[in-house]
Design an enzyme around this catalytic site. Sequence first.
Site, mmCIF file in Angstrom:
data_model
loop_
_atom_site.group_PDB
_atom_site.id
_atom_site.type_symbol
_atom_site.label_atom_id
_atom_site.label_comp_id
_atom_site.label_asym_id
_atom_site.label_seq_id
_atom_site.Cartn_x
_atom_site.Cartn_y
_atom_site.Cartn_z
ATOM 1 N N ARG A 1 31.800 7.987 5.395
ATOM 2 C CA ARG A 1 32.581 6.883 4.851
ATOM 3 C C ARG A 1 33.397 7.316 3.629
ATOM 4 O O ARG A 1 33.101 8.319 3.001
ATOM 5 C CB ARG A 1 31.654 5.741 4.448
ATOM 6 C CG ARG A 1 30.963 5.040 5.598
ATOM 7 C CD ARG A 1 30.026 3.945 5.087
ATOM 8 N NE ARG A 1 28.926 4.508 4.314
ATOM 9 C CZ ARG A 1 28.883 4.551 2.989
ATOM 10 N NH1 ARG A 1 29.888 4.061 2.259
ATOM 11 N NH2 ARG A 1 27.851 5.075 2.354
ATOM 12 N N LYS B 1 30.618 -0.881 9.332
ATOM 13 C CA LYS B 1 30.298 -1.257 7.956
ATOM 14 C C LYS B 1 31.245 -2.315 7.417
ATOM 15 O O LYS B 1 30.889 -3.072 6.513
ATOM 16 C CB LYS B 1 30.312 -0.022 7.059
ATOM 17 C CG LYS B 1 29.139 0.929 7.308
ATOM 18 C CD LYS B 1 27.788 0.240 7.161
ATOM 19 C CE LYS B 1 26.630 1.206 7.324
ATOM 20 N NZ LYS B 1 25.311 0.517 7.332
ATOM 21 N N HIS C 1 20.532 -4.389 4.291
ATOM 22 C CA HIS C 1 20.732 -3.075 4.900
ATOM 23 C C HIS C 1 19.346 -2.495 5.154
ATOM 24 O O HIS C 1 18.790 -1.786 4.331
ATOM 25 C CB HIS C 1 21.542 -2.182 3.963
ATOM 26 C CG HIS C 1 21.890 -0.857 4.554
ATOM 27 N ND1 HIS C 1 21.934 0.302 3.814
ATOM 28 C CD2 HIS C 1 22.188 -0.493 5.826
ATOM 29 C CE1 HIS C 1 22.261 1.308 4.587
ATOM 30 N NE2 HIS C 1 22.416 0.851 5.819
ATOM 31 N N SER D 1 19.805 6.941 3.502
ATOM 32 C CA SER D 1 19.859 7.968 4.536
ATOM 33 C C SER D 1 18.850 9.076 4.248
ATOM 34 O O SER D 1 18.726 9.555 3.124
ATOM 35 C CB SER D 1 21.274 8.554 4.596
ATOM 36 O OG SER D 1 21.352 9.553 5.572
ATOM 37 N N LYS E 1 14.132 5.499 7.745
ATOM 38 C CA LYS E 1 14.271 4.085 8.107
ATOM 39 C C LYS E 1 14.328 3.884 9.623
ATOM 40 O O LYS E 1 13.597 3.052 10.178
ATOM 41 C CB LYS E 1 15.534 3.525 7.435
ATOM 42 C CG LYS E 1 15.873 2.083 7.767
ATOM 43 C CD LYS E 1 16.909 1.541 6.812
ATOM 44 C CE LYS E 1 18.214 2.311 6.883
ATOM 45 N NZ LYS E 1 18.998 1.945 8.093
ATOM 46 N N THR E 2 15.193 4.627 10.285
ATOM 47 C CA THR E 2 15.337 4.484 11.733
ATOM 48 C C THR E 2 14.120 5.035 12.456
ATOM 49 O O THR E 2 13.583 4.415 13.383
ATOM 50 C CB THR E 2 16.614 5.190 12.213
ATOM 51 O OG1 THR E 2 17.749 4.588 11.603
ATOM 52 C CG2 THR E 2 16.753 5.091 13.728
ATOM 53 N N ASP F 1 19.505 -1.356 11.431
ATOM 54 C CA ASP F 1 20.365 -1.111 10.274
ATOM 55 C C ASP F 1 20.773 -2.338 9.473
ATOM 56 O O ASP F 1 20.791 -2.277 8.252
ATOM 57 C CB ASP F 1 21.622 -0.375 10.734
ATOM 58 C CG ASP F 1 22.345 0.327 9.598
ATOM 59 O OD1 ASP F 1 21.667 0.871 8.705
ATOM 60 O OD2 ASP F 1 23.582 0.339 9.607
ATOM 61 N N ARG G 1 25.769 11.848 14.169
ATOM 62 C CA ARG G 1 25.297 10.517 14.545
ATOM 63 C C ARG G 1 25.332 10.303 16.057
ATOM 64 O O ARG G 1 26.108 10.929 16.776
ATOM 65 C CB ARG G 1 26.193 9.452 13.906
ATOM 66 C CG ARG G 1 26.200 9.444 12.385
ATOM 67 C CD ARG G 1 25.119 8.584 11.833
ATOM 68 N NE ARG G 1 25.128 8.512 10.379
ATOM 69 C CZ ARG G 1 24.413 7.642 9.679
ATOM 70 N NH1 ARG G 1 23.647 6.770 10.307
ATOM 71 N NH2 ARG G 1 24.449 7.654 8.361
#
Length: 530
Positions: free
Chosen positions: A57, A198, A217, A235, A239-240, A254, A319
């Site tokens: 980003r 986003k 988030h 990141s 989390k995932t 997410d 990704r």
Amino acid sequence: MTLFDHEALRSTIAARAGSVSLNDIAPVLVARSLQGEESELTADGAVSVRTGAFTGRSPKDKFIVRDGLTDTTVWWDNSGAMSPAQFDLLLADAIAAMGGHGLFRQDLLAGADPRHQYGVTVLTPSAWHALFIRNLLIRPGEMVETGSNPTPVTIVHVPHFRADPARHGSRTDTVIALDMSRNVVIIAGTSYAGEIKKSVFSLFNFHAPRQGVLPMHCSANLGKDGEAALFFGLSGTGKTTLSNDPNRPLIGDDEHGWSADGVFNLEGGCYAKTINLNPKAEPEIFAATRRFATVLENVVLDDAKVPVFDDVSLTENTRAAYPIHVLPAIAKGSVGGTPKTVVFLTADAFGVLPPVARLTPEQAVYHFLSGYTAKVAGTERGVTEPQATFSACFGAPFMPLHPTVYGDMLAEKLTSSGATAWLINTGWTGGGYGTGKRIDIASTRRLLTAALDGSLDNAAMRTDDLFGFEVPLAVPGVEARLLTPRLTWADAQAYDRQALHLAGLFRANFEKFGDAANAAPGPRLAQAAE
């Protein structure tokens, strides 16, 4: 909110375009991306793409239109301001740049709760970007009920167009501009697809609090009784990975909303990091990368077209984008009940924080506003010192309002729900990065399971002298000394120095919240010094 004719805007763009492909399904978009030489197929049929100069980003190039709705509400320290006139010029020039290009239109939904739902139309000249956002948002008619009147959103995606700072008020020729009053987004000068998803989250984060919904988030999954667990983390914190549990149906990985009725997913897909993806540690994500029409961003392929997930020659931010329904365990309707557990994940590269700690509601808000993790300083030889990263609400770049708005909402939600909050460190123990070792995933999963199933509710605890949170003295299946990081260091005094250093970083970061910092339940440096 000002009424705006989105269909008139979409018709204007379509009239300029050479052609418009409407809501193509995944196989068609795959074929079109291959025909246009935008992508190549992996050995398993996933779509491999490169995003060019931008592999992440561009937060400094994000702008919000400053008007009557946003002037006194937006957190302007976190967002650039663009005048309505500049935005209109940018929109007109972006539409002109779409002239003659074949466009792909995708009409999708954001928000699994039909009462808090957005009807999102994305217009782009790129077939693979259309496939990306089709994978990630909610496809009408799939799994989720469509509301009677979704809030319209139009995203004008023109990666080939270059903005003019003098004319449009942008910082560079790359710009992500959001008009919150009209819910129109312009993305130009970057092919990184994460900007599309986003931007939807940013719109939601602005509007949701006014409806009593806390935008988050985070990832979320369900326990056996339908209660939700939330996983916040920047990141690289897990989390995932940790929310993907075959025994706990996934709500989403997410972006979510917490309303009076519970939790709902904003999206219909997953955008998972694939750096060093391991089929044994993350089997669900690995399997998703091998399916037809999954989009792999900046993942290097070998000569046999097989992804090489440990190759970082393009970027570490590789990704995979895939629909959530390809996962083996997902929550019906992408919704869940009121959260019972809130987990804040951090990868502490200083080796200071315990692998699990229980937080009071006040401490939970403090760590939510801090949004801490730590990363290795760089990849140059000999550089081993970690760097602290603080991102308010674990997603500051996407938070248009001041962090305390979301913090106050979290405090109210924790109080009304009675949810228990935990801090889980997936980082280092026995020393910082370069000296200690990463906490093994098996131990982290045992600790997480104990926090989620209530095993730790009545466990014996010690109170950490410096940070003030409670740490269990024993957890079945986990080495006891791991729970007290100081015991894992060869030099206890070195640990003490590192702990004071990290506590000081927390304090310094929280000073930006002004008077609130004085009453915050952060590290107790005075007591520790004594």
